[in-house]
Design a protein around this motif. Structure first.
Motif, PDB file in Angstrom:
ATOM      1  N   PRO A 103      23.493  -8.210  28.162  1.00 32.70           N
ATOM      2  CA  PRO A 103      24.004  -8.155  29.541  1.00 32.70           C
ATOM      3  C   PRO A 103      25.321  -8.903  29.694  1.00 32.70           C
ATOM      4  CG  PRO A 103      21.643  -8.623  29.519  1.00 32.70           C
ATOM      5  CD  PRO A 103      22.109  -8.711  28.096  1.00 32.70           C
ATOM      6  N   GLU A 104      26.146  -8.435  30.614  1.00 38.36           N
ATOM      7  CA  GLU A 104      27.472  -9.009  30.833  1.00 38.36           C
ATOM      8  C   GLU A 104      27.409 -10.515  31.103  1.00 38.36           C
ATOM      9  OE1 GLU A 104      31.590  -9.352  31.447  1.00 38.36           O
ATOM     10  OE2 GLU A 104      30.420  -7.727  30.545  1.00 38.36           O
ATOM     11  N   ALA A 105      26.404 -10.955  31.827  1.00 40.48           N
ATOM     12  CA  ALA A 105      26.330 -12.373  32.215  1.00 40.48           C
ATOM     13  C   ALA A 105      26.303 -13.309  31.020  1.00 40.48           C
ATOM     14  CB  ALA A 105      25.091 -12.604  33.079  1.00 40.48           C
ATOM     15  N   TYR A 106      25.752 -12.864  29.891  1.00 40.52           N
ATOM     16  CA  TYR A 106      25.633 -13.717  28.709  1.00 40.52           C
ATOM     17  C   TYR A 106      26.877 -13.660  27.810  1.00 40.52           C
ATOM     18  CZ  TYR A 106      20.689 -13.931  29.979  1.00 40.52           C
ATOM     19  OH  TYR A 106      19.505 -14.129  30.655  1.00 40.52           O
ATOM     20  N   ARG A 107      27.858 -12.888  28.205  1.00 42.58           N
ATOM     21  CA  ARG A 107      29.060 -12.733  27.378  1.00 42.58           C
ATOM     22  C   ARG A 107      30.174 -13.709  27.777  1.00 42.58           C
ATOM     23  NH1 ARG A 107      29.740  -6.118  27.169  1.00 42.58           N
ATOM     24  NH2 ARG A 107      27.529  -5.614  26.821  1.00 42.58           N
ATOM     25  N   HIS A 108      29.938 -14.500  28.805  1.00 43.44           N
ATOM     26  CA  HIS A 108      30.982 -15.426  29.259  1.00 43.44           C
ATOM     27  C   HIS A 108      30.354 -16.540  30.094  1.00 43.44           C
ATOM     28  CE1 HIS A 108      30.832 -13.933  33.448  1.00 43.44           C
ATOM     29  NE2 HIS A 108      30.549 -12.769  32.878  1.00 43.44           N
ATOM     30  N   ASP A 109      31.160 -17.552  30.406  1.00 38.02           N
ATOM     31  CA  ASP A 109      30.751 -18.588  31.352  1.00 38.02           C
ATOM     32  C   ASP A 109      31.763 -18.600  32.493  1.00 38.02           C
ATOM     33  OD1 ASP A 109      32.959 -19.813  30.220  1.00 38.02           O
ATOM     34  OD2 ASP A 109      31.818 -21.376  29.181  1.00 38.02           O
ATOM     35  N   TRP A 110      31.865 -19.720  33.232  1.00 34.06           N
ATOM     36  CA  TRP A 110      32.785 -19.757  34.371  1.00 34.06           C
ATOM     37  C   TRP A 110      34.196 -20.209  33.987  1.00 34.06           C
ATOM     38  CZ3 TRP A 110      29.786 -22.316  39.063  1.00 34.06           C
ATOM     39  CH2 TRP A 110      28.830 -21.413  39.520  1.00 34.06           C
ATOM     40  N   SER A 111      34.492 -20.232  32.718  1.00 36.41           N
ATOM     41  CA  SER A 111      35.794 -20.731  32.271  1.00 36.41           C
ATOM     42  C   SER A 111      36.934 -19.757  32.554  1.00 36.41           C
ATOM     43  CB  SER A 111      35.758 -21.017  30.769  1.00 36.41           C
ATOM     44  OG  SER A 111      35.503 -19.822  30.039  1.00 36.41           O
ATOM     45  N   GLY A 112      36.600 -18.496  32.799  1.00 38.62           N
ATOM     46  CA  GLY A 112      37.629 -17.491  33.013  1.00 38.62           C
ATOM     47  C   GLY A 112      38.129 -16.868  31.730  1.00 38.62           C
ATOM     48  N   LEU A 113      37.592 -17.270  30.588  1.00 38.34           N
ATOM     49  CA  LEU A 113      37.987 -16.691  29.313  1.00 38.34           C
ATOM     50  C   LEU A 113      37.464 -15.253  29.206  1.00 38.34           C
ATOM     51  CD1 LEU A 113      37.251 -19.749  26.995  1.00 38.34           C
ATOM     52  CD2 LEU A 113      39.500 -18.907  27.697  1.00 38.34           C
ATOM     53  N   THR A 114      38.121 -14.464  28.391  1.00 34.24           N
ATOM     54  CA  THR A 114      37.739 -13.068  28.209  1.00 34.24           C
ATOM     55  C   THR A 114      36.336 -12.964  27.608  1.00 34.24           C
ATOM     56  OG1 THR A 114      40.046 -12.480  27.819  1.00 34.24           O
ATOM     57  CG2 THR A 114      38.376 -10.893  27.107  1.00 34.24           C
ATOM     58  N   PRO A 115      35.458 -12.164  28.195  1.00 33.44           N
ATOM     59  CA  PRO A 115      34.092 -12.037  27.669  1.00 33.44           C
ATOM     60  C   PRO A 115      34.087 -11.634  26.196  1.00 33.44           C
ATOM     61  CG  PRO A 115      34.252 -11.028  29.828  1.00 33.44           C
ATOM     62  CD  PRO A 115      35.652 -11.389  29.434  1.00 33.44           C
ATOM     63  N   LYS A 136      33.875 -25.190  18.930  1.00 33.32           N
ATOM     64  CA  LYS A 136      33.970 -25.910  20.188  1.00 33.32           C
ATOM     65  C   LYS A 136      34.232 -27.407  19.937  1.00 33.32           C
ATOM     66  CE  LYS A 136      32.508 -22.035  22.007  1.00 33.32           C
ATOM     67  NZ  LYS A 136      31.164 -21.887  22.562  1.00 33.32           N
ATOM     68  N   VAL A 137      34.879 -28.041  20.866  1.00 30.20           N
ATOM     69  CA  VAL A 137      35.140 -29.491  20.930  1.00 30.20           C
ATOM     70  C   VAL A 137      36.065 -29.984  19.824  1.00 30.20           C
ATOM     71  CG1 VAL A 137      34.155 -31.801  21.126  1.00 30.20           C
ATOM     72  CG2 VAL A 137      32.871 -29.829  22.025  1.00 30.20           C
ATOM     73  N   LEU A 138      35.633 -29.832  18.569  1.00 28.28           N
ATOM     74  CA  LEU A 138      36.396 -30.313  17.423  1.00 28.28           C
ATOM     75  C   LEU A 138      37.117 -29.139  16.753  1.00 28.28           C
ATOM     76  CD1 LEU A 138      33.663 -32.646  15.902  1.00 28.28           C
ATOM     77  CD2 LEU A 138      35.681 -33.368  17.176  1.00 28.28           C
ATOM     78  N   ILE A 180      33.115 -24.845  33.017  1.00 30.55           N
ATOM     79  CA  ILE A 180      34.468 -24.282  33.151  1.00 30.55           C
ATOM     80  C   ILE A 180      35.357 -24.603  31.953  1.00 30.55           C
ATOM     81  CG2 ILE A 180      34.340 -24.350  35.668  1.00 30.55           C
ATOM     82  CD1 ILE A 180      36.201 -26.789  35.573  1.00 30.55           C
ATOM     83  N   SER A 181      34.781 -25.185  30.887  1.00 30.50           N
ATOM     84  CA  SER A 181      35.587 -25.535  29.723  1.00 30.50           C
ATOM     85  C   SER A 181      35.363 -24.601  28.537  1.00 30.50           C
ATOM     86  CB  SER A 181      35.301 -26.985  29.298  1.00 30.50           C
ATOM     87  OG  SER A 181      35.722 -27.878  30.291  1.00 30.50           O
ATOM     88  N   GLY A 182      34.552 -23.570  28.712  1.00 29.88           N
ATOM     89  CA  GLY A 182      34.328 -22.615  27.630  1.00 29.88           C
ATOM     90  C   GLY A 182      33.296 -23.055  26.615  1.00 29.88           C
TER      91      GLY A 182
END
Length: 462
Positions: free
Chosen positions: A24-36, A458-460, A74-76
């Motif tokens: 489902p689309e919802a699991y392809r991204h978070d609220w960061s605004g990055l491309t799914p 992520k992070v590092l 919002i940080s991806g």
């Protein structure tokens, strides 16, 4: 890779595994605004055993795993990675126990924060972690990002509310340390390695949260002040006069308040314009106590000239009205358009300089740009939202980030106050952490996740 997915289906069952193409689309991204991103597969185990089995399999086959909670970051940090699986904890959503005697709540990582808050209230207590995303973020995500919110000035970050955790390591090992005691100094406090580390070292599956007595009475005021220096003076006055009754102290510079109050149609509770605006909230247990203390504090501040104008809410409806502009951030897309959002920490006495330099620097570089400043000044936390209308959807993120994070670095601040690093801030980590700190982070990561399967990239930076 299809053999990997088939193996996961055989191990966990087809009801747990969703193949690429059907995620489902919802699991392809978070609220960061990055491309799914389409993951290799979506895994939704129902219990800790399923999480353990999934990680053991992925570790053995060198497959990356991206843990997801409510995907409200919002940080991806919860963004899928191509060729990796997404591990959602949303089915681990059971509140196991609320213990009024120990003042604890034990629950699965997938429990929505608002549901946990309601369970605490029903027991006559309060879970004092509170975020605007309370209706969608999960307890596991709150812990993994060490989330903050509007009440940090009184109750602290999420870390202050975690007594015990159950965590699954990269190799599938289950570490159960569901401590319920406030005092427990038996050896290393292992839970600290998993709070705020964004799933890099292990996946939180269950938690014991510390509850607080619930103050039944609140008092809220909206203030207009001349400048940031007056705000800092008011903060000192509020701390001295209200002590632990001071629950929130939120600041909005004119850039944010005027644009959002007018753009949303909410308007201002004060007549005239001011140099800075503050929402202050006090809470207590004696009827009228918090209000009397807040009124006395404001009276002294008005007489001293610290505050130019103020209004106190008479009831809960008016309280919500005084908070309305501060909580209008969900309207950014409609009122502002495409944005570049910042969550930084600045030493308090340099906050005014930081706001002025960021806003003026952006205006000089991109004429017509919006730079809206607000935040939790009592926690040294500044939020900045930037939008360059002429750029449309192609906002100049790299250039804006270099400008803002450069100022933060000069002021010995932090590039992340309460939203983690994730993907979006990864390449700027060295702006706030020394080479020795980053090397230590890498050493811990290598010790607990030698194959690097947990939240890869992520992070590092690599």
């Amino acid at each position: 890779m299809q053999d990997i997915v088939t193996g996961l289906e055989e191990l966990l069952g087809p009801e747990v595994v969703t193949r690429a193409g059907d995620v489902p689309e919802a699991y392809r991204h978070d609220w960061s605004g990055l491309t799914p991103v389409e993951p290799l597969a979506l895994l939704r185990p129902r219990d800790t055993g399923g999480v353990s089995a999934a990680l053991r399999f992925c570790n053995a086959h060198g497959v990356g795993v991206v843990p997801q909670g409510g995907r409200s970051g919002i940080s991806g940090g919860a963004m899928p990675v191509a060729g990796a699986v997404v591990l959602s904890l949303d089915r681990l959503n059971r509140i196991e126990e609320v213990d009024p005697q120990m003042a604890t709540l034990t629950c699965g990582a997938g429990v929505v924060l608002e549901k946990a808050q309601q369970a605490a209230v029903e027991a006559g207590l309060m879970l004092a972690v509170d975020l605007g995303a309370r209706g969608s973020c999960t307890v596991g995500g709150v812990i993994s990002t060490n989330a903050g919110g509007n009440q940090v000035i009184r109750y602290g970050m999420a870390r202050e509310h975690v007594l015990g955790l159950e965590v699954v390591l990269a190799d599938g090992t289950v570490v159960t340390a569901l401590n319920k005691m406030l005092k427990n100094n038996a050896g290393l406090d292992l839970k600290q390695m998993f709070i705020g580390t964004e799933g890099l070292l292990g996946v939180v599956t269950r938690a014991v949260m510390r509850l607080q007595p619930r103050p039944p009475h609140t008092a809220t005021a909206f203030l207009g002040l001349a400048d940031t220096a007056a705000v800092i003076d008011m903060l000192a006055r509020a701390r001295a006069a209200l002590g632990p009754q001071l629950t929130s102290f939120e600041v909005m510079w004119p850039s944010f308040f005027h644009h959002m109050s007018e753009g949303t149609g909410i308007g201002s509770p004060l007549t005239g314009r001011h140099g800075v605006y503050v929402v202050i909230e006090a809470s207590g247990f004696a009827e009228g106590g918090a209000r009397a203390a807040l009124e006395a504090c404001l009276e002294a501040a008005l007489e001293a000239g610290t505050v130019e104008d103020a209004v106190i809410a008479a009831n809960s409806r008016e309280e919500r009205g005084l908070w309305a502009v501060r909580e209008s951030v969900a309207e950014f897309a409609r009122v502002v358009g495409p944005i570049i959002a910042f969550d930084v920490g600045i030493p308090l006495m340099r906050m005014d300089e930081a706001v002025r330099r960021c806003e003026s620097g952006i205006a000089a570089r991109w004429p017509g740009a919006l730079a809206l400043s607000y935040g939790h000044i009592g926690d040294s936390n500044l939020h900045l939202v930037v939008s360059v209308p002429s750029a449309g959807k192609n906002q100049p993120e790299t250039e804006v980030k270099k400008l803002v994070y450069g100022i933060v670095r000069e002021m010995a601040g932090t590039i992340s106050a309460e939203h983690g690093i994730g993907l979006i801030k990864r390449d700027y980590l060295a702006y706030s952490r020394s080479p020795e700190e980053i090397a230590t982070m890498r050493a811990i990561k290598a010790a607990l996740d030698p194959k690097g399967i947990l939240n890869p990239g992520k992070v590092l930076s690599s």
